[in-house]
Scaffold this motif. Structure first.
Motif, PDB file in Angstrom:
ATOM      1  N   GLY A   1       0.814  -1.216   0.000  1.00 38.44           N
ATOM      2  CA  GLY A   1       0.000   0.000   0.000  1.00 38.44           C
ATOM      3  C   GLY A   1       0.844   1.261   0.000  1.00 38.44           C
ATOM      4  N   ILE A   2       1.879   1.283   0.831  1.00 39.81           N
ATOM      5  CA  ILE A   2       2.783   2.438   0.879  1.00 39.81           C
ATOM      6  C   ILE A   2       3.489   2.621  -0.460  1.00 39.81           C
ATOM      7  N   SER A   3       3.921   1.516  -1.060  1.00 45.26           N
ATOM      8  CA  SER A   3       4.619   1.583  -2.348  1.00 45.26           C
ATOM      9  C   SER A   3       3.699   2.124  -3.439  1.00 45.26           C
ATOM     10  N   HIS A   4       2.458   1.655  -3.476  1.00 44.40           N
ATOM     11  CA  HIS A   4       1.499   2.145  -4.475  1.00 44.40           C
ATOM     12  C   HIS A   4       1.208   3.625  -4.246  1.00 44.40           C
ATOM     13  N   LEU A   5       1.132   4.028  -2.992  1.00 46.22           N
ATOM     14  CA  LEU A   5       0.873   5.435  -2.682  1.00 46.22           C
ATOM     15  C   LEU A   5       2.012   6.313  -3.187  1.00 46.22           C
ATOM     16  N   LEU A   6       3.239   5.868  -2.984  1.00 47.60           N
ATOM     17  CA  LEU A   6       4.409   6.628  -3.433  1.00 47.60           C
ATOM     18  C   LEU A   6       4.498   6.698  -4.953  1.00 47.60           C
ATOM     19  N   HIS A   7       4.010   5.667  -5.636  1.00 49.05           N
ATOM     20  CA  HIS A   7       4.027   5.647  -7.103  1.00 49.05           C
ATOM     21  C   HIS A   7       2.807   6.344  -7.709  1.00 49.05           C
ATOM     22  N   GLY A   8       1.924   6.878  -6.880  1.00 53.21           N
ATOM     23  CA  GLY A   8       0.742   7.574  -7.390  1.00 53.21           C
ATOM     24  C   GLY A   8      -0.308   6.650  -7.968  1.00 53.21           C
ATOM     25  N   ASN A   9      -0.375   5.403  -7.470  1.00 50.77           N
ATOM     26  CA  ASN A   9      -1.330   4.433  -8.007  1.00 50.77           C
ATOM     27  C   ASN A   9      -2.654   4.389  -7.255  1.00 50.77           C
ATOM     28  N   VAL A  10      -2.825   5.247  -6.233  1.00 52.08           N
ATOM     29  CA  VAL A  10      -4.011   5.181  -5.380  1.00 52.08           C
ATOM     30  C   VAL A  10      -4.983   6.310  -5.724  1.00 52.08           C
ATOM     31  N   ASP A  11      -6.234   5.930  -5.968  1.00 51.26           N
ATOM     32  CA  ASP A  11      -7.320   6.881  -6.192  1.00 51.26           C
ATOM     33  C   ASP A  11      -7.993   7.111  -4.843  1.00 51.26           C
ATOM     34  N   LYS A  12      -7.866   8.308  -4.272  1.00 53.50           N
ATOM     35  CA  LYS A  12      -8.361   8.582  -2.930  1.00 53.50           C
ATOM     36  C   LYS A  12      -9.874   8.414  -2.823  1.00 53.50           C
ATOM     37  N   THR A  13     -10.586   8.854  -3.845  1.00 49.76           N
ATOM     38  CA  THR A  13     -12.046   8.716  -3.819  1.00 49.76           C
ATOM     39  C   THR A  13     -12.451   7.248  -3.808  1.00 49.76           C
ATOM     40  N   LEU A  14     -11.855   6.471  -4.693  1.00 46.03           N
ATOM     41  CA  LEU A  14     -12.143   5.039  -4.750  1.00 46.03           C
ATOM     42  C   LEU A  14     -11.728   4.359  -3.453  1.00 46.03           C
ATOM     43  N   PHE A  15     -10.621   4.800  -2.850  1.00 46.16           N
ATOM     44  CA  PHE A  15     -10.128   4.229  -1.598  1.00 46.16           C
ATOM     45  C   PHE A  15     -11.192   4.304  -0.508  1.00 46.16           C
ATOM     46  N   PHE A  16     -11.759   5.479  -0.302  1.00 50.02           N
ATOM     47  CA  PHE A  16     -12.736   5.641   0.772  1.00 50.02           C
ATOM     48  C   PHE A  16     -14.071   4.985   0.430  1.00 50.02           C
ATOM     49  N   ARG A  17     -14.388   4.902  -0.854  1.00 47.58           N
ATOM     50  CA  ARG A  17     -15.626   4.216  -1.246  1.00 47.58           C
ATOM     51  C   ARG A  17     -15.534   2.714  -1.000  1.00 47.58           C
ATOM     52  N   LEU A  18     -14.315   2.175  -1.015  1.00 47.28           N
ATOM     53  CA  LEU A  18     -14.118   0.746  -0.771  1.00 47.28           C
ATOM     54  C   LEU A  18     -13.852   0.425   0.698  1.00 47.28           C
ATOM     55  N   LEU A  19     -13.202   1.340   1.410  1.00 43.05           N
ATOM     56  CA  LEU A  19     -12.675   1.043   2.739  1.00 43.05           C
ATOM     57  C   LEU A  19     -13.765   0.630   3.733  1.00 43.05           C
ATOM     58  N   ILE A  20     -14.728   1.503   3.963  1.00 42.72           N
ATOM     59  CA  ILE A  20     -15.733   1.237   4.993  1.00 42.72           C
ATOM     60  C   ILE A  20     -16.574  -0.004   4.669  1.00 42.72           C
ATOM     61  N   PRO A  21     -17.144  -0.103   3.444  1.00 42.43           N
ATOM     62  CA  PRO A  21     -17.905  -1.324   3.125  1.00 42.43           C
ATOM     63  C   PRO A  21     -17.048  -2.587   3.211  1.00 42.43           C
ATOM     64  N   GLY A  22     -15.775  -2.484   2.798  1.00 40.98           N
ATOM     65  CA  GLY A  22     -14.899  -3.647   2.839  1.00 40.98           C
ATOM     66  C   GLY A  22     -14.668  -4.128   4.252  1.00 40.98           C
ATOM     67  N   VAL A  23     -14.396  -3.193   5.175  1.00 44.46           N
ATOM     68  CA  VAL A  23     -14.164  -3.556   6.577  1.00 44.46           C
ATOM     69  C   VAL A  23     -15.432  -4.137   7.199  1.00 44.46           C
ATOM     70  N   ILE A  24     -16.589  -3.510   6.907  1.00 47.04           N
ATOM     71  CA  ILE A  24     -17.861  -4.020   7.428  1.00 47.04           C
ATOM     72  C   ILE A  24     -18.111  -5.443   6.917  1.00 47.04           C
ATOM     73  N   GLY A  25     -17.881  -5.650   5.622  1.00 48.77           N
ATOM     74  CA  GLY A  25     -18.052  -6.991   5.057  1.00 48.77           C
ATOM     75  C   GLY A  25     -17.102  -7.994   5.672  1.00 48.77           C
ATOM     76  N   GLY A  26     -15.863  -7.555   5.933  1.00 44.13           N
ATOM     77  CA  GLY A  26     -14.883  -8.449   6.550  1.00 44.13           C
ATOM     78  C   GLY A  26     -15.285  -8.857   7.946  1.00 44.13           C
ATOM     79  N   ILE A  27     -15.783  -7.910   8.745  1.00 42.05           N
ATOM     80  CA  ILE A  27     -16.225  -8.220  10.108  1.00 42.05           C
ATOM     81  C   ILE A  27     -17.417  -9.171  10.070  1.00 42.05           C
ATOM     82  N   ALA A  28     -18.372  -8.903   9.150  1.00 38.08           N
ATOM     83  CA  ALA A  28     -19.538  -9.781   9.029  1.00 38.08           C
ATOM     84  C   ALA A  28     -19.123 -11.188   8.615  1.00 38.08           C
ATOM     85  N   GLY A  29     -18.196 -11.278   7.679  1.00 37.52           N
ATOM     86  CA  GLY A  29     -17.727 -12.586   7.234  1.00 37.52           C
ATOM     87  C   GLY A  29     -17.049 -13.362   8.337  1.00 37.52           C
TER      88      GLY A  29
END
Length: 254
Positions: free
Chosen positions: A67-95
């Motif tokens: 993740g740090i490496s991708h961030l340094l290379h400019g490969n991270v879309d901040k908007t997409l990151f936050f759109r995935l983060l919360i639902p992903g964590v919630i889904g992981g806890i439910a699973g």
């Protein structure tokens, strides 16, 4: 952990497994768990349960480095990151909560068959149709499902989320970088209790080899994701997804 008692020759095969798996995962956004488990169990003869333990622990570290490496290379879309983060964590806890009551082995072959089909589609799309990039529309539900399957089925965040975002036409480089970065938080959430019970004594063994190889390969994978043309990335993702998912189906039903 007594570093003086570590046998480097013993660790070398595990370093190789971790390096190869993370190189593919960092570049294409998927398959660290699948490749690691396949090589550990099928090639090195590690018991499946122990292999799964080791891979799960190592992913907490490799996803952070990746993740740090991708961030340094400019490969991270901040908007997409936050759109995935919360639902992903919630889904992981439910699973994680339903894991004890859900027979994941029954569901897993059907998920793998679906992913193999997606792999073939992405391969066909990459070969015959130059990708037209557009913003992904279906993100939050995808993160929720991907997180749930990753926890309940023992893996699947990368293949499920990366492949479906690519089908929607999102930029492959941004997809791979963002999905890899979100995976750190997902893995950390799912693994917290597991790591607490496992402790760090096992890091002195084969897990250390996987960790060394995985962390060493993470920056290379991020670099590759930045420099691969979108068309090539679609083809490579299609090939990796089809082969790994097809092998999983074969093992489950063969």
């Amino acid at each position: 952990m007594d570093l003086g008692n570590i046998d480097l020759v013993y660790l070398l095969p595990f370093i190789g497994v971790g390096f190869a798996a993370q190189l593919v995962d960092g570049a294409l956004g998927m398959a660290f768990g699948v490749i690691s488990n396949t090589l550990l169990v099928g090639v090195l003869g590690v018991p499946p349960a122990l292999a799964s333990q080791r891979v799960h622990v190592v992913e907490c570290f490799t996803t952070a480095t990746s993740g740090i490496s991708h961030l340094l290379h400019g490969n991270v879309d901040k908007t997409l990151f936050f759109r995935l983060l919360i639902p992903g964590v919630i889904g992981g806890i439910a699973g994680a909560y339903v894991l004890t009551s859900l027979d994941a082995e029954v569901v897993k072959p059907f998920v793998l068959t679906y992913l193999a089909g997606i792999g073939l589609y992405l391969l066909w799309r990459g070969l015959f149709y130059p990708p037209k990039l557009r913003e992904a529309g279906l993100v939050a539900p995808l993160g929720l499902v991907g997180g749930f399957l990753d926890a309940a089925g023992g893996g699947g965040w990368g293949p499920v989320v990366t492949s479906n975002l690519l089908i929607q036409g999102a930029d492959p480089r941004k997809v791979v970088g963002t999905v890899n970065t979100v995976e750190f938080f997902l893995t950390l959430t799912i693994s917290a209790t597991f790591i607490y019970h496992l402790g760090f004594a096992d890091v002195a063994g084969a897990t250390l080899g996987l960790l060394i190889g995985g962390v060493a390969a993470a920056p290379l994978g991020a670099w590759a994701a930045k420099h691969f043309p979108p068309k090539i990335m679609l083809i490579l993702v299609g090939i990796v997804l089809t082969l790994t998912s097809g092998y999983g189906v074969y093992r489950a039903w063969g």
